[in-house]
Design a protein around this motif. Sequence first.
Motif, PDB file in Angstrom:
ATOM      1  N   LEU A  40     104.368  84.909  18.856  1.00  0.00           N
ATOM      2  CA  LEU A  40     104.708  85.694  17.746  1.00  0.00           C
ATOM      3  C   LEU A  40     104.317  87.053  18.606  1.00  0.00           C
ATOM      4  O   LEU A  40     103.144  87.415  18.486  1.00  0.00           O
ATOM      5  N   PRO A  41     104.866  87.981  18.520  1.00  0.00           N
ATOM      6  CA  PRO A  41     104.790  89.038  18.752  1.00  0.00           C
ATOM      7  C   PRO A  41     103.798  89.882  17.821  1.00  0.00           C
ATOM      8  O   PRO A  41     103.428  90.036  16.771  1.00  0.00           O
ATOM      9  N   GLY A  42     102.702  90.821  18.587  1.00  0.00           N
ATOM     10  CA  GLY A  42     101.675  91.226  17.512  1.00  0.00           C
ATOM     11  C   GLY A  42     100.045  90.350  17.281  1.00  0.00           C
ATOM     12  O   GLY A  42      99.627  91.437  16.904  1.00  0.00           O
ATOM     13  N   ARG A  43     100.538  89.247  17.846  1.00  0.00           N
ATOM     14  CA  ARG A  43      99.540  88.931  17.157  1.00  0.00           C
ATOM     15  C   ARG A  43      98.725  87.732  18.328  1.00  0.00           C
ATOM     16  O   ARG A  43      98.540  86.501  18.213  1.00  0.00           O
ATOM     17  N   GLU A  44      99.085  88.475  19.612  1.00  0.00           N
ATOM     18  CA  GLU A  44      98.728  87.659  20.512  1.00  0.00           C
ATOM     19  C   GLU A  44      97.255  87.526  21.078  1.00  0.00           C
ATOM     20  O   GLU A  44      97.034  86.817  21.433  1.00  0.00           O
ATOM     21  N   THR A  45      96.663  88.345  20.034  1.00  0.00           N
ATOM     22  CA  THR A  45      94.472  87.991  20.534  1.00  0.00           C
ATOM     23  C   THR A  45      94.389  86.606  19.179  1.00  0.00           C
ATOM     24  O   THR A  45      94.033  86.066  19.855  1.00  0.00           O
ATOM     25  N   GLU A  46      95.236  86.426  18.148  1.00  0.00           N
ATOM     26  CA  GLU A  46      95.461  85.388  17.961  1.00  0.00           C
ATOM     27  C   GLU A  46      95.920  84.116  18.382  1.00  0.00           C
ATOM     28  O   GLU A  46      95.012  83.064  18.648  1.00  0.00           O
ATOM     29  N   ALA A  47      96.747  84.263  19.542  1.00  0.00           N
ATOM     30  CA  ALA A  47      97.256  83.142  20.241  1.00  0.00           C
ATOM     31  C   ALA A  47      96.320  83.235  21.407  1.00  0.00           C
ATOM     32  O   ALA A  47      96.030  81.581  21.545  1.00  0.00           O
ATOM     33  N   GLN A  48      95.260  83.281  21.649  1.00  0.00           N
ATOM     34  CA  GLN A  48      94.901  83.895  22.675  1.00  0.00           C
ATOM     35  C   GLN A  48      93.572  83.217  22.227  1.00  0.00           C
ATOM     36  O   GLN A  48      92.755  81.767  23.326  1.00  0.00           O
ATOM     37  N   ALA A  49      93.341  83.615  21.184  1.00  0.00           N
ATOM     38  CA  ALA A  49      92.049  83.144  20.669  1.00  0.00           C
ATOM     39  C   ALA A  49      92.172  81.113  20.236  1.00  0.00           C
ATOM     40  O   ALA A  49      91.526  80.314  20.425  1.00  0.00           O
ATOM     41  N   ALA A  50      93.601  81.180  20.070  1.00  0.00           N
ATOM     42  CA  ALA A  50      93.655  79.856  19.292  1.00  0.00           C
ATOM     43  C   ALA A  50      93.408  78.848  20.804  1.00  0.00           C
ATOM     44  O   ALA A  50      93.493  77.954  21.056  1.00  0.00           O
ATOM     45  N   ILE A  51      94.652  79.232  21.593  1.00  0.00           N
ATOM     46  CA  ILE A  51      94.845  78.543  23.525  1.00  0.00           C
ATOM     47  C   ILE A  51      93.122  77.803  23.883  1.00  0.00           C
ATOM     48  O   ILE A  51      92.332  76.925  24.608  1.00  0.00           O
ATOM     49  N   ASP A  52      91.830  79.328  23.662  1.00  0.00           N
ATOM     50  CA  ASP A  52      90.159  79.387  23.611  1.00  0.00           C
ATOM     51  C   ASP A  52      89.348  78.151  23.279  1.00  0.00           C
ATOM     52  O   ASP A  52      89.109  77.495  23.619  1.00  0.00           O
ATOM     53  N   GLU A  53      90.372  78.205  22.262  1.00  0.00           N
ATOM     54  CA  GLU A  53      89.229  77.017  20.676  1.00  0.00           C
ATOM     55  C   GLU A  53      90.046  75.855  22.206  1.00  0.00           C
ATOM     56  O   GLU A  53      89.273  74.593  22.053  1.00  0.00           O
ATOM     57  N   ALA A  54      90.912  75.433  22.071  1.00  0.00           N
ATOM     58  CA  ALA A  54      91.667  74.187  21.806  1.00  0.00           C
ATOM     59  C   ALA A  54      91.542  73.739  23.610  1.00  0.00           C
ATOM     60  O   ALA A  54      90.885  72.860  23.545  1.00  0.00           O
ATOM     61  N   ILE A  55      91.365  74.489  25.029  1.00  0.00           N
ATOM     62  CA  ILE A  55      90.373  74.463  25.373  1.00  0.00           C
ATOM     63  C   ILE A  55      89.409  73.677  25.459  1.00  0.00           C
ATOM     64  O   ILE A  55      89.387  72.714  26.586  1.00  0.00           O
ATOM     65  N   ALA A  56      88.210  74.967  24.947  1.00  0.00           N
ATOM     66  CA  ALA A  56      87.204  74.214  24.922  1.00  0.00           C
ATOM     67  C   ALA A  56      87.005  73.078  24.150  1.00  0.00           C
ATOM     68  O   ALA A  56      85.755  72.170  25.042  1.00  0.00           O
ATOM     69  N   TYR A  57      87.655  72.660  23.037  1.00  0.00           N
ATOM     70  CA  TYR A  57      87.549  71.197  22.683  1.00  0.00           C
ATOM     71  C   TYR A  57      88.307  70.250  23.550  1.00  0.00           C
ATOM     72  O   TYR A  57      87.436  69.533  23.853  1.00  0.00           O
ATOM     73  N   ALA A  58      89.095  70.388  24.244  1.00  0.00           N
ATOM     74  CA  ALA A  58      89.800  69.394  24.583  1.00  0.00           C
ATOM     75  C   ALA A  58      88.641  69.434  26.305  1.00  0.00           C
ATOM     76  O   ALA A  58      88.541  67.971  26.702  1.00  0.00           O
ATOM     77  N   HIS A  59      88.233  70.055  26.742  1.00  0.00           N
ATOM     78  CA  HIS A  59      87.437  70.212  27.711  1.00  0.00           C
ATOM     79  C   HIS A  59      86.343  69.192  27.144  1.00  0.00           C
ATOM     80  O   HIS A  59      85.818  68.149  28.168  1.00  0.00           O
ATOM     81  N   ALA A  60      85.611  69.566  25.943  1.00  0.00           N
ATOM     82  CA  ALA A  60      84.483  68.526  25.440  1.00  0.00           C
ATOM     83  C   ALA A  60      85.004  67.330  25.715  1.00  0.00           C
ATOM     84  O   ALA A  60      83.787  66.126  25.748  1.00  0.00           O
ATOM     85  N   ILE A  61      85.895  66.567  24.956  1.00  0.00           N
ATOM     86  CA  ILE A  61      86.480  65.301  24.755  1.00  0.00           C
ATOM     87  C   ILE A  61      87.270  64.822  25.990  1.00  0.00           C
ATOM     88  O   ILE A  61      87.712  63.895  25.769  1.00  0.00           O
ATOM     89  N   GLY A  62      87.069  65.562  26.913  1.00  0.00           N
ATOM     90  CA  GLY A  62      88.297  64.695  28.274  1.00  0.00           C
ATOM     91  C   GLY A  62      89.557  64.832  27.777  1.00  0.00           C
ATOM     92  O   GLY A  62      90.396  63.805  28.760  1.00  0.00           O
ATOM     93  N   THR A  63      90.212  65.803  27.116  1.00  0.00           N
ATOM     94  CA  THR A  63      91.930  65.691  27.026  1.00  0.00           C
ATOM     95  C   THR A  63      92.100  66.754  28.222  1.00  0.00           C
ATOM     96  O   THR A  63      91.766  67.844  28.472  1.00  0.00           O
ATOM     97  N   ARG A  64      93.495  65.889  28.544  1.00  0.00           N
ATOM     98  CA  ARG A  64      93.695  67.013  29.809  1.00  0.00           C
ATOM     99  C   ARG A  64      95.493  67.124  28.998  1.00  0.00           C
ATOM    100  O   ARG A  64      96.270  68.227  29.846  1.00  0.00           O
ATOM    101  N   ARG A  65      96.064  67.543  27.736  1.00  0.00           N
ATOM    102  CA  ARG A  65      96.731  67.968  27.775  1.00  0.00           C
ATOM    103  C   ARG A  65      96.420  69.056  26.287  1.00  0.00           C
ATOM    104  O   ARG A  65      96.136  67.937  25.722  1.00  0.00           O
TER     105      ARG A  65
END
Length: 254
Positions: free
Chosen positions: A76-101
């Motif tokens: 979604l053009p113009g919503r890059e900040t939201e997109a990267q925040a969603a990525i950051d959240e998912a990575i942090a959660y995945a790392h916390a529970i041992g998920t690799r994808r």
Amino acid sequence: MTTFSANLGFLWADRPLPDAIRTAHAAGFDAVECHWPFDTPPEEIVSALRETGLEMLSLNTRRGDVAAGDNGLLALPGRETEAQAAIDEAIAYAHAIGTRRIHAMAGVAEGPQARETYVANLTEACGKAAAHGITLLIEPLNRHDAPGYFLTTTDQARAIIEEVGAGNLMLMFDCYHVQRTEGDVTGRLADLLPLVGHIQFASVPDRGAPDHGELFYPFVFERIAALGWSAPLGAEYRTGGDTGATLGWLRAMR
């Protein structure tokens, strides 16, 4: 032997996620996966995974404002900040529970600018995920279930994966979506296997249990095994409410 993962976004979705993990284990699944676990404290997921010995194979990035029609943010053009925040959240959660994808959801968009935004967001996200040993998955969705979704075909996904050029960006190959859009599921899978990071399935066209419909899954599973795939296959199908009543296929495979 073919092994299976329960997608808890659909299977036992009426239960708290930790309880669903335990129920999937009791039912005979070899792994689990989910959609959006973020409202559940990670330590509760870790406890259930340790108790059962299961791995949480994957989770999704947030869709955005679902009420407004969002179904992902990365294209979604113009919503890059939201997109990267969603990525950051998912990575942090995945790392916390041992998920690799992580399934990085594209969203409802079209055109060259959307593609450019998607590639740029994926490129940045892959760098972040690589630092934690996490692979990002992109999944083509069919137009019947996800009208307007940016990523619709495996050819489109392959071109984007090749353009991004990151070793930790792979294809989520959902037999249900591929059959509804392209057909030739086993042929497409054989062609794309080097790019595939996870495989999911459901009956076609009703997205129910894999014991009826257009695809004869005993054959599909046999062909997948013959290709050398050994990771669990993801059961992502609609149960009609009573998951236990739909598991005859799993008992038969066992």
